[in-house]
Motif scaffolding. Sequence first.
Motif, mmCIF file in Angstrom:
data_model
loop_
_atom_site.group_PDB
_atom_site.id
_atom_site.type_symbol
_atom_site.label_atom_id
_atom_site.label_comp_id
_atom_site.label_asym_id
_atom_site.label_seq_id
_atom_site.Cartn_x
_atom_site.Cartn_y
_atom_site.Cartn_z
ATOM 1 N N ALA A 172 -0.112 -5.598 5.193
ATOM 2 C CA ALA A 172 0.555 -4.247 4.945
ATOM 3 C C ALA A 172 1.653 -4.454 4.411
ATOM 4 N N LEU A 173 2.574 -5.225 5.093
ATOM 5 C CA LEU A 173 3.845 -5.193 4.569
ATOM 6 C C LEU A 173 3.748 -6.203 3.097
ATOM 7 N N ALA A 174 3.046 -7.371 3.188
ATOM 8 C CA ALA A 174 2.994 -7.937 1.961
ATOM 9 C C ALA A 174 2.530 -7.316 0.721
ATOM 10 N N GLU A 175 1.524 -6.530 1.015
ATOM 11 C CA GLU A 175 0.713 -5.621 -0.111
ATOM 12 C C GLU A 175 1.607 -4.537 -0.654
ATOM 13 N N SER A 176 2.799 -4.256 0.205
ATOM 14 C CA SER A 176 3.701 -3.084 -0.244
ATOM 15 C C SER A 176 4.496 -3.358 -1.020
ATOM 16 N N ILE A 177 4.715 -4.838 -1.270
ATOM 17 C CA ILE A 177 5.537 -5.430 -2.267
ATOM 18 C C ILE A 177 4.539 -6.009 -3.558
#
Length: 212
Positions: free
Chosen positions: A94-99
Motif C-alpha cells: 500500500a505504501l509503495a502504491e501510494s507513490i
Amino acid sequence: MKLHNYFRSSASFRVRIALNLKGLAYDYIPVHIARGEHKTGPFAAISPDMLVPLLEDEGERFTQSLAIMEYLDEIQPEPALLPGDPVGRAHVRALAESIACEIHPLNNLRVLKYLVRELKLDDEAKNAWYRHWVREGMVSFERQLAQYPAGTYCYGNTPTIADCCLVPQIFNGKRFDCDFSGLPRTMAAFDACMQLDAFQRAEPSNCPDAEA
C-alpha cells in the motif's frame, strides 16, 4: 540481466535500487525518454507499452517497476523487499502504491509534456501542478506512516519496496523545489536509505547516461 532504463526516470530508479539491494549484476541499457527513444527503434520493438524500465532475464521481459521488484524478490529472496507476513506485505504494498500509483502518474514526463504542449501551460504553471500533487501525496504518505510503529525505514528496520519508491520520488521532487517540510517520518526514512550504498549507487548522478 539487462535493465533498459533512463537515469532520471523514478520508476527506473526504483528497480536500480532493488537490484543493488539484492546484489544482482545487470547490464545498464540507456533509453533516453526525453528524446523519444522509447517510442522508436530497437526499444519500441521489444516493449509493447514503450515505457521504462524494462528488465530482461532468462529470455523473459518484464515491465512495470512494482512487478519487476516483486519478481526480483521471488527469484532472490534475501534480502527480502517485502515482509514475511501477509499483513506486513499488504501494508508495504500500500505504501509503495501510494507513490507509484497515486503521486507518480500525475507528474511523470509524458504528463508534464502534455500540460505544456497541448494545454499550453507555461513552466511556472506546470511546476505548480507538479509541486501541488507531490505535496498532497507526500502529506498522505506521512499520515500512512503514522499508523505503524516507528522504524528505521518506511516499514520496520529493513528497506522494502516502499523505500525503493520513496527515494526516487523525493529526488525528483527536490528537482522541482517541492515542499517536504513537516514530514518527519517520511524524511527520516529517506535519510536512512541514503546512508546505504545500494541507494547511493542507484542515484541518477551515478548512472552512465547521467546529464547535468
